[in-house]
Design an enzyme around this catalytic site. Structure first.
Site, PDB file in Angstrom:
ATOM      1  N   GLN A 251      -0.635  10.130   4.272  1.00  0.00           N
ATOM      2  CA  GLN A 251       0.182  10.258   3.053  1.00  0.00           C
ATOM      3  C   GLN A 251       0.969  11.583   3.063  1.00  0.00           C
ATOM      4  OE1 GLN A 251      -3.352   9.355   2.491  1.00  0.00           O
ATOM      5  NE2 GLN A 251      -2.659   7.297   2.900  1.00  0.00           N
TER       6      GLN A 251
ATOM      7  N   GLY B 118       0.208   4.553   7.450  1.00  0.00           N
ATOM      8  CA  GLY B 118       0.255   4.425   8.903  1.00  0.00           C
ATOM      9  C   GLY B 118       1.357   5.240   9.523  1.00  0.00           C
ATOM     10  N   HIS B 119       1.264   5.355  10.837  1.00  0.00           N
ATOM     11  CA  HIS B 119       2.293   6.005  11.626  1.00  0.00           C
ATOM     12  C   HIS B 119       2.868   4.983  12.587  1.00  0.00           C
ATOM     13  CE1 HIS B 119       0.977   9.785  10.099  1.00  0.00           C
ATOM     14  NE2 HIS B 119      -0.138   9.835  10.782  1.00  0.00           N
TER      15      HIS B 119
ATOM     16  N   LYS C  48       5.486  11.671  10.548  1.00  0.00           N
ATOM     17  CA  LYS C  48       4.462  12.590  11.047  1.00  0.00           C
ATOM     18  C   LYS C  48       3.947  12.180  12.413  1.00  0.00           C
ATOM     19  CE  LYS C  48       2.003  12.065   7.293  1.00  0.00           C
ATOM     20  NZ  LYS C  48       2.963  11.337   6.437  1.00  0.00           N
TER      21      LYS C  48
ATOM     22  N   ASP D 116       5.738   8.611   4.897  1.00  0.00           N
ATOM     23  CA  ASP D 116       6.676   7.896   5.767  1.00  0.00           C
ATOM     24  C   ASP D 116       7.771   8.814   6.290  1.00  0.00           C
ATOM     25  OD1 ASP D 116       5.321   5.429   5.088  1.00  0.00           O
ATOM     26  OD2 ASP D 116       6.397   5.504   3.193  1.00  0.00           O
TER      27      ASP D 116
END
Length: 429
Positions: free
Chosen positions: A223, A40-41, A16, A13
């Protein structure tokens, strides 16, 4: 042209997706090399928010070929839900490539994940329950199902039947759950075949040819370093290699072709799930940073645990990944603070540790040793050059940079794609 590996320097988190999006116009390929839809992004473009779970964030850049590498585990239902959602918003997803060697998450993997986590009770890991771990376990046990298996019905049926011969015993006799019918699993997976077919490729070959043709390739981790199954805070980790080494095994790109390793470091620290967290805050400052940073899981919606920036972790990430450049995100979250504590070392039973303790017990009992830096008490979201930042903000960045072993090349000062200061090019331009 370079091959860049982009990884998270903390527990995930870190932002990225934003770092990938910043480079989007200069990239030709973006490769997701590990994980699945368990993370997730969130990317903001022109005020529009996009939450991506399985797809590489390069899917949002029209000139980029997004690749799901062989190291990823794929939930086909989630994949096509994401594709449909993006297509409905006008995003072209036809460029997507999926490795034929990527493993598929079957329905029984999700069932095993959920029941085993409940069975652990207080010893739970804090998984998302999406079948990621059991699918990787099947991969290592050599009973997994790969994308390519879906195109041979006979092989698919054999593999599903063989996997369920054991799993149904566990589900029924240990967890008191109904057995799974092999034919139901086979038919569900076969229902995706025709839609899946145009995306599937020998992605390792395609990437090799792209590099030979001077294309810019970015390998994007799911991750982060401290969730890596080998180098993270085991057992409170993910089931894959989220460090730079995983980029090679998860994409088919050899290590001799990697040029840069960029680690994304949030200006504070967060994590989701269980496990030790030396700088964790249980006070108003933790609540403040969570709210101002909107620190809730992209995939789960769970509130993230929050702590001050930990430079012991930063140094560890630099060493394990061979980081050449850091990207610091969310510096603007400190705009309202008079003082900013930064963890520079740990105290473990009266002994100072400047590096990560060698064992889990010491890390669990580590107490942060802080140095306090002055805040700047002004809005920095409009700054576009490092020199535009208040002196205190510059000092903060330089303080961190001096202690983590690599330059900070990118500084994020706001949520939008434009709210970034690029101090050095990570492309070697």
């Amino acid at each position: 042209m370079p091959v860049i590996v982009l990884i998270g320097a903390q527990w995930g988190d870190e932002g990225k997706g934003k770092a990938t999006d910043l480079l989007g116009d200069r990239l030709d390929y973006v490769v997701k090399f590990n994980g699945g839809n368990n993370a997730g992004h969130t990317v903001v473009i022109d005020g529009e928010k996009y939450a991506l779970h399985l797809l590489p964030s390069g899917i949002l850049s029209p000139n980029v070929v997004p690749v799901i590498g062989n190291g990823v585990v794929v939930d086909l239902n989630v994949l096509f839900q994401e594709i449909d959602g993006l297509e409905a918003r006008g995003i072209d997803t036809s460029r997507l490539r999926i490795s034929a060697n990527a493993h598929v998450i079957a329905s029984y993997n999700r069932s095993m994940d959920k029941v085993s986590e409940r069975f652990l009770g207080a010893r739970r890991i804090g998984t998302t329950g999406r079948g990621i771990g059991p699918t990787y376990a099947d991969k290592m046990n050599r009973v997994g199902i790969r994308v390519q298996d879906l195109f041979d019905e006979s092989i698919l049926r054999q593999k599903v039947t063989a996997a369920l011969a054991f799993k149904n015993q566990v589900l029924s006799k240990i967890y008191n759950r109904s057995a799974v019918k092999a034919e139901d699993v086979v038919q569900e997976l076969l229902s995706y075949v025709e839609r899946l077919r145009p995306y599937v490729a020998d992605t390792a070959l395609e990437l090799s040819q792209a590099i030979d043709n001077d294309k810019v390739v970015l390998c994007e981790a799911g991750q982060a370093t401290l969730l890596d199954v080998d180098h993270g805070t085991y057992p409170f980790v993910t089931s894959s290699n989220a460090t730079a080494g995983g980029a090679c095994t998860g994409s088919g790109i050899p290590p001799t072709r990697i040029d840069r390793v960029v680690a994304v470091l949030k200006a504070f620290t967060s994590r989701v799930g269980e496990g030790p967290f030396p700088t964790e805050l249980h006070d108003k400052w933790g609540d403040y940073l969570r709210e101002v940073g909107h620190e809730y899981g992209t995939t789960t919606g769970r509130p993230r645990r929050i702590g001050w920036l930990d430079l012991v972790i930063g140094r560890y990430a630099q060493r394990i990944n061979g980081v050449t450049d850091f990207a610091m995100t969310k510096l603007d979250n400190y705009d309202g603070l008079d003082e900013i504590p930064v963890c520079v070392a740990y105290d473990v039973n009266g002994v100072r540790h400047d590096e990560m303790p060698i064992n889990q017990t010491d890390f669990h009992h580590a107490k942060p040793i802080y140095e306090t830096l002055p805040g700047w008490r002004q809005d920095i979201s409009g700054c576009r050059k490092f020199e535009d930042l208040p002196r205190e903000a510059q000092d903060f960045v330089e303080f961190v940079e001096a202690r983590i072993g690599a330059r900070i090349s990118i500084v994020g000062v706001g949520p939008g794609r434009e709210a970034v200061i690029e101090r050095h090019s990570v492309l070697g331009e």
